[in-house]
Structures are given as structure tokens and as C-alpha cells.
Design a protein around this motif. Structure first.
Motif, PDB file in Angstrom:
ATOM      1  N   LEU A 229      77.906 -77.334   9.294  1.00 35.65           N
ATOM      2  CA  LEU A 229      77.049 -76.699   8.491  1.00 35.65           C
ATOM      3  C   LEU A 229      75.781 -76.218   9.212  1.00 35.65           C
ATOM      4  N   ASN A 230      76.055 -76.006  10.334  1.00 35.58           N
ATOM      5  CA  ASN A 230      74.768 -75.502  11.304  1.00 35.58           C
ATOM      6  C   ASN A 230      73.587 -76.204  11.324  1.00 35.58           C
ATOM      7  N   LEU A 231      73.886 -77.867  11.039  1.00 34.36           N
ATOM      8  CA  LEU A 231      72.779 -78.666  11.193  1.00 34.36           C
ATOM      9  C   LEU A 231      72.852 -79.290  12.731  1.00 34.36           C
ATOM     10  N   LYS A 232      71.660 -79.096  13.231  1.00 35.79           N
ATOM     11  CA  LYS A 232      71.367 -79.749  14.724  1.00 35.79           C
ATOM     12  C   LYS A 232      71.267 -81.228  14.653  1.00 35.79           C
ATOM     13  N   THR A 233      71.747 -81.988  15.709  1.00 33.03           N
ATOM     14  CA  THR A 233      71.519 -83.333  15.503  1.00 33.03           C
ATOM     15  C   THR A 233      70.938 -83.762  17.102  1.00 33.03           C
ATOM     16  N   GLY A 234      70.101 -84.674  17.064  1.00 27.81           N
ATOM     17  CA  GLY A 234      69.573 -85.219  18.185  1.00 27.81           C
ATOM     18  C   GLY A 234      70.183 -86.461  18.551  1.00 27.81           C
ATOM     19  N   PHE A 235      69.596 -86.824  19.963  1.00 29.99           N
ATOM     20  CA  PHE A 235      70.214 -88.222  20.327  1.00 29.99           C
ATOM     21  C   PHE A 235      69.794 -89.297  19.695  1.00 29.99           C
ATOM     22  N   ALA A 236      68.637 -89.335  19.293  1.00 29.10           N
ATOM     23  CA  ALA A 236      68.178 -90.828  18.440  1.00 29.10           C
ATOM     24  C   ALA A 236      68.773 -90.615  17.000  1.00 29.10           C
ATOM     25  N   GLN A 237      68.787 -89.501  16.620  1.00 29.65           N
ATOM     26  CA  GLN A 237      69.150 -89.315  15.133  1.00 29.65           C
ATOM     27  C   GLN A 237      70.933 -89.585  15.080  1.00 29.65           C
ATOM     28  N   THR A 238      71.679 -89.307  16.098  1.00 29.18           N
ATOM     29  CA  THR A 238      73.159 -89.594  16.362  1.00 29.18           C
ATOM     30  C   THR A 238      73.150 -91.265  16.203  1.00 29.18           C
ATOM     31  N   TRP A 239      72.455 -91.902  16.854  1.00 27.78           N
ATOM     32  CA  TRP A 239      72.517 -93.498  16.936  1.00 27.78           C
ATOM     33  C   TRP A 239      72.058 -93.909  15.543  1.00 27.78           C
ATOM     34  N   LYS A 240      71.029 -93.488  14.698  1.00 30.68           N
ATOM     35  CA  LYS A 240      70.615 -93.679  13.625  1.00 30.68           C
ATOM     36  C   LYS A 240      71.420 -93.438  12.453  1.00 30.68           C
ATOM     37  N   LEU A 241      72.207 -92.370  12.573  1.00 22.91           N
ATOM     38  CA  LEU A 241      73.283 -92.275  11.402  1.00 22.91           C
ATOM     39  C   LEU A 241      74.565 -92.806  11.601  1.00 22.91           C
ATOM     40  N   SER A 242      74.720 -93.345  12.997  1.00 23.36           N
ATOM     41  CA  SER A 242      76.098 -94.018  13.105  1.00 23.36           C
ATOM     42  C   SER A 242      75.654 -95.456  13.518  1.00 23.36           C
ATOM     43  N   GLY A 243      74.680 -95.960  13.586  1.00 17.01           N
ATOM     44  CA  GLY A 243      74.209 -97.294  13.954  1.00 17.01           C
ATOM     45  C   GLY A 243      75.040 -98.385  13.240  1.00 17.01           C
ATOM     46  N   ARG A 244      75.016 -98.392  11.958  1.00 20.82           N
ATOM     47  CA  ARG A 244      75.636 -99.298  11.227  1.00 20.82           C
ATOM     48  C   ARG A 244      77.251 -99.211  11.229  1.00 20.82           C
ATOM     49  N   ARG A 245      77.827 -98.579  11.735  1.00 24.05           N
ATOM     50  CA  ARG A 245      79.179 -98.288  12.209  1.00 24.05           C
ATOM     51  C   ARG A 245      79.650 -98.829  13.518  1.00 24.05           C
ATOM     52  N   LEU A 246      78.601 -99.160  14.230  1.00 22.68           N
ATOM     53  CA  LEU A 246      78.903 -99.685  15.901  1.00 22.68           C
ATOM     54  C   LEU A 246      79.621-101.079  15.764  1.00 22.68           C
ATOM     55  N   LEU A 247      79.413-101.756  14.972  1.00 25.28           N
ATOM     56  CA  LEU A 247      79.966-103.175  14.748  1.00 25.28           C
ATOM     57  C   LEU A 247      81.576-102.954  14.584  1.00 25.28           C
ATOM     58  N   PRO A 248      81.589-102.356  13.416  1.00 28.41           N
ATOM     59  CA  PRO A 248      83.015-101.914  12.733  1.00 28.41           C
ATOM     60  C   PRO A 248      83.855-101.138  13.930  1.00 28.41           C
ATOM     61  N   LEU A 249      83.377-100.417  14.693  1.00 24.08           N
ATOM     62  CA  LEU A 249      83.977 -99.591  15.870  1.00 24.08           C
ATOM     63  C   LEU A 249      84.565-100.501  16.828  1.00 24.08           C
ATOM     64  N   ALA A 250      83.456-101.297  17.292  1.00 25.89           N
ATOM     65  CA  ALA A 250      83.811-102.356  18.372  1.00 25.89           C
ATOM     66  C   ALA A 250      85.021-103.296  17.750  1.00 25.89           C
ATOM     67  N   GLY A 251      84.859-103.752  16.514  1.00 22.65           N
ATOM     68  CA  GLY A 251      86.139-104.585  16.045  1.00 22.65           C
ATOM     69  C   GLY A 251      87.501-103.746  16.086  1.00 22.65           C
ATOM     70  N   LEU A 252      87.423-102.608  15.894  1.00 22.44           N
ATOM     71  CA  LEU A 252      88.570-101.516  16.026  1.00 22.44           C
ATOM     72  C   LEU A 252      89.028-101.567  17.423  1.00 22.44           C
ATOM     73  N   GLY A 253      88.075-101.086  18.252  1.00 24.98           N
ATOM     74  CA  GLY A 253      88.721-101.301  19.677  1.00 24.98           C
ATOM     75  C   GLY A 253      89.265-102.718  20.057  1.00 24.98           C
ATOM     76  N   VAL A 254      88.467-103.808  19.767  1.00 25.25           N
ATOM     77  CA  VAL A 254      89.066-105.052  20.117  1.00 25.25           C
ATOM     78  C   VAL A 254      90.487-105.326  19.547  1.00 25.25           C
ATOM     79  N   LEU A 255      90.745-104.845  18.201  1.00 25.38           N
ATOM     80  CA  LEU A 255      91.986-104.989  17.573  1.00 25.38           C
ATOM     81  C   LEU A 255      92.999-104.228  18.194  1.00 25.38           C
ATOM     82  N   LEU A 256      92.759-102.986  18.428  1.00 22.27           N
ATOM     83  CA  LEU A 256      93.864-102.167  19.096  1.00 22.27           C
ATOM     84  C   LEU A 256      94.172-102.612  20.491  1.00 22.27           C
ATOM     85  N   THR A 257      92.854-102.985  21.318  1.00 24.59           N
ATOM     86  CA  THR A 257      93.349-103.517  22.689  1.00 24.59           C
ATOM     87  C   THR A 257      94.200-104.508  22.646  1.00 24.59           C
TER      88      THR A 257
END
Length: 447
Positions: A229-257
Motif C-alpha cells: 500500500l506504499n507505506l514505509k516502515t522503519g526499524f523500530a516500527q517493525t519491531w513494534k508491530l511484530s513484537g508480540r508475535r516474537l514468542l509464538p515465532l520462537a515456539g514455531l521454530g522450536v517445534l519445527l526443529t
């Protein structure tokens, strides 16, 4: 002399046909009623045929008669002369009039030559950002991923460099504290005892590497989706918008590994049993089994490749994201496999072309440029430099690969669910002043 040799009939009597109304008893069909306000034509059609110029039915040349009357000449509204435009939609118009475009040229009635039709005209889909809002081709996927990384370098390359830096530090720690003592120890008994810690540390390093790759793939779906949608995203904004999904992502990585390691161990044990039972004949079974294992691993990798994107963007849980990826790739396996395989090949070639000469150069420096008591320290320093260079170029490749995977996720949703319509609606909300808009994310989730 007023008669000829045809039974004494005059020419006028001989021209009159027999039939209805000629005295045979069959009633004549009355002529159609004249238009309102015009004189009635004569009852005898043969007399009407003999009307002269200037009558209502036959206006003289150059004088327009009433529209729709028979016998109108050029210059009337019904029969305009060549090169002169008549009224729109009337019969008899020439080429070049608004109602009759020339042969081979399309247009709506009333439009001049060369004009595009206003109704039923095909319009290309909108392209507010890096991709058009329609099903994508291979070139559009690769170009869109490159444009997304270029427009958001801090969010894409910066995040990839940070994650790969953490993996590189852990790798260096593993090499310096686990591998180096085993390699430099001359006591083979002590070295044999260190095999267990080496395998354990290697397994943990593998898990960390897989988690790092999944974190990158999950986090980069946010700036890539916003770039649609032609919206720019900064470094801190990326971590802000995805920060609450880091733990599920880590869980997914552990499960697949864990699933991967358990599968490899079970397969290795099965091969050992086969070889022990069949002897030399079991070698063929081992080869076939290894090929089958590779095929199954590739198949699972493609089927689960979209799980990180679904986990972050929708958002979904760990197991729900796995089911979601399985559903999206159903019926699109070979296309997804081709795109992911080609992307991996491109990233591997580019990374190898740059990192391999650097690694060889560092190896030569370590072999001929160090000695004495500073040898082990210099070797560790060279390993650290090699790991840093490899991590840098791997981060760039992983960022591009994650962007392609994110756009593949969007493309499959467009093909299966009409996600382009949802993106068009999101485009209307892009200018409402919400700086943290994430396309496709459910409202009210706070994620």
C-alpha cells in the motif's frame, strides 16, 4: 391506335397486377397510417409511385424532408451526404459519423474516431505500492520483493543483520569454547568425552539458527505488506508491530526443529537396522531411503513455508499457522516450490560469489600468516572475521528471501480468497492517519 395487340388492353391496365383488391373478391390490405400531421398518401400504390419531386414522400435534392419518410435523398436527416455527419444513431449514416466508426475501430455510439469506450472498458488493476493488486507472476514477485527491501532498508536489511549478528555471536562462542578445545587437545580420551558437549552445542546452535530464520521471515512480512500500500516502515516500527508475535515465532521454530531432529534420528536408526539386517544388500535401501528423506524434507519445507507469515499477519497461533500454510499451498505446491527454489538458488549463488573468495583468502592468511604462540588466537580471530562476513551477506540474502516468501503468501491469498479486494479497502484506510496500519491484520487485535 390507343390499343395494342394484347387483347385490347391499354398499357396502364396491363401494368396493374391482379391480386388483392383487383376484383377477385380478396380484400385489399390497407396502407399504413401516415405520421401525425402529414397528408395521407394516395390509395393507389401505383399512383404513389408516380409522385414527383416536391411531394412529402419525395423531397427535391438539397431539401431535407421529414425524418423517417421513404424516398428521402442525400441531405435529409435519414440519408446524409458523403462526408457530412448526420444525427446520431439514424440509419444511412456514412463512415466518420458518430454512430458509425470506420471498420476495425471500436467505439461507443456517439464517439469520434480514436476515442476509447466509456462503458465496458477494461481497466488495469490498481498498483498503489510494489505490486499490482491481482495474482502475481514470477517476475512481479521477485521485483516486488526487491522494491520492498529497497524502500524499507532499515526494516528489512537492518532486522536481518541484527538477527544474523546474534546467530554469528553464538556460533563464535560455540567454536571458541567447545570446538577449539577438542581440536587442540592431544588427549584422544578427553576429546572423546567432548563429543557429547559438541553434539549438544551443535544442536542448540541449529535450533537458534532455525529460530532466527523464522523470526526474520515472520517479522519482514510486516514491512512487505505495508509496502504493498506504499507505506514505509522503519526499524523500530517493525519491531513494534511484530513484537508480540516474537514468542509464538520462537515456539514455531522450536517445534519445527524438534520435529526435524526427531525425524532425522528416527531415520538414521532405521537405516542402521536395515544395514545390520540385510548386510551389503542394504546399501541400495540406504540410498533410496536417503533420497526419500530429502524429498519428504523438501515437501514439508514448501508446505510449511508460509506459517511464519500467517502467524504474524493474520495473526494465528502456532498450530493454526501450520494448518493455514498447508491450506494455502494446497493445489499450488509445484508453483510455490519453483518460486522458493529459484529464490534460494539466486540467494545462494550471490552469497557464494562474494563470501567464498573472502573465506578462501582468510584461510590462506590463517595458514601462512600466523605461527608461534599467537597461532590459536589468530585462528579464532580469522574464524570470527569469516563468520562476520558470512553473516553479513547471508542477512542480505535472507531478507530478500523472506520478502519473496511474504509476497508469495499474499499472492496465494489473492488467488484463493480474493485478498486483493481486502487490500483495496485497506488502501482507502491508508490515508486516515493511522501510522501503524498493517494490511490484512484483524481489527481490534492490538497486534
Amino acid at each position: 391506335m390507343g390499343q395494342d395487340n394484347h387483347n385490347g388492353e391499354t398499357p396502364r391496365e396491363r401494368e396493374q397486377p391482379s391480386g388483392p383488391g383487383d376484383g377477385t373478391g380478396v380484400p385489399a390490405v390497407p396502407p399504413p397510417a401516415p405520421p401525425w400531421g402529414q397528408p395521407a398518401p394516395p390509395q393507389n400504390p401505383w399512383e404513389r409511385q408516380g409522385q414527383q419531386w416536391g411531394t412529402p414522400g419525395f423531397p427535391p435534392p438539397g431539401q431535407q424532408g421529414q425524418q423517417g419518410q421513404p424516398g428521402q435523398q442525400w441531405g435529409t436527416p435519414g440519408f446524409p451526404p458523403p462526408g457530412q455527419q448526420g444525427q446520431q444513431g439514424q440509419p444511412g449514416q456514412q463512415w466518420g459519423t458518430p454512430g458509425f466508426p470506420p471498420p476495425g475501430q471500436q467505439g461507443q455510439p456517439g464517439q469520434p474516431w480514436g476515442a476509447f469506450p466509456q462503458q465496458g472498458q477494461w481497466a488495469p488493476p490498481p498498483k498503489p505500492g510494489v505490486i499490482p493488486l491481482r495474482p502475481l507472476g514470477l517476475g512481479e514477485l521477485l521485483d516486488g520483493a526487491f522494491q520492498a527491501c529497497r524502500k524499507n532498508p532499515a526494516a528489512t536489511f537492518g532486522t536481518a543483520l541484527l538477527i544474523q549478528a546474534v546467530v554469528a555471536v553464538l556460533t563464535l562462542f560455540f567454536v571458541r569454547n567447545v570446538v577449539s578445545p577438542v581440536v587442540l587437545d592431544e588427549d584422544f580420551g578427553t576429546a572423546g568425552q567432548a563429543v557429547g558437549p559438541v553434539l549438544t552445542s551443535g544442536t542448540l546452535l541449529t535450533i537458534v539458527s532455525v529460530i532466527g530464520v523464522l523470526l526474520l521471515q515472520g517479522m519482514l512480512v510486516v514491512p512487505v505488506a505495508r509496502s504493498i500500500l506504499n507505506l514505509k516502515t522503519g526499524f523500530a516500527q517493525t519491531w513494534k508491530l511484530s513484537g508480540r508475535r516474537l514468542l509464538p515465532l520462537a515456539g514455531l521454530g522450536v517445534l519445527l526443529t524438534v520435529i526435524l531432529i526427531a525425524g532425522v534420528v528416527a531415520f538414521a536408526v532405521a537405516l542402521v537396522l536395515v544395514v545390520d539386517t540385510l548386510g551389503p544388500a542394504g546399501v541400495a535401501v540406504v540410498i533410496v531411503g536417503v533420497l526419500a528423506l530429502i524429498a519428504v524434507a523438501v515437501w514439508l519445507a514448501v508446505k510449511l513455508a508460509l506459517a511464519p507469515a500467517a502467524l504474524v499477519l493474520e495473526p494465528a497461533g502456532v498450530f493454526a499457522s501450520i494448518r493455514r500454510s498447508w491450506q494455502l499451498t494446497r493445489g499450488n505446491f509445484w508453483r510455490s516450490f519453483g518460486i522458493l527454489a529459484l529464490t534460494l538458488l539466486l540467494v545462494t549463488i550471490v552469497s557464494s560469489v562474494i563470501s567464498t573468495p573472502v573465506g578462501l583468502l582468510l584461510g590462506l592468511v590463517g595458514a601462512f600468516g600466523s605461527g608461534g604462540e599467537a597461532g590459536p588466537a589468530a585462528a579464532v580471530a580469522l574464524v570470527a572475521l569469516n563468520v562476520a562476513v558470512t553473516a553479513f551477506f547471508s542477512a542480505i540474502g535472507y531478507a530478500f528471501q523472506a520478502a519473496v516468501t511474504s509476497l508469495l503468501y499474499v499472492d496465494l491469498r489473492i488467488r484463493r480468497e480474493g485478498f486483493d479486494i481486502a487490500l483495496m479497502k485497506e488502501q482507502e484506510l491508508a490515508g486516515t492517519g493511522n501510522p501503524d496500519l498493517v494490511p490484512g491484520r484483524a481489527r481490534g487485535t492490538g497486534l
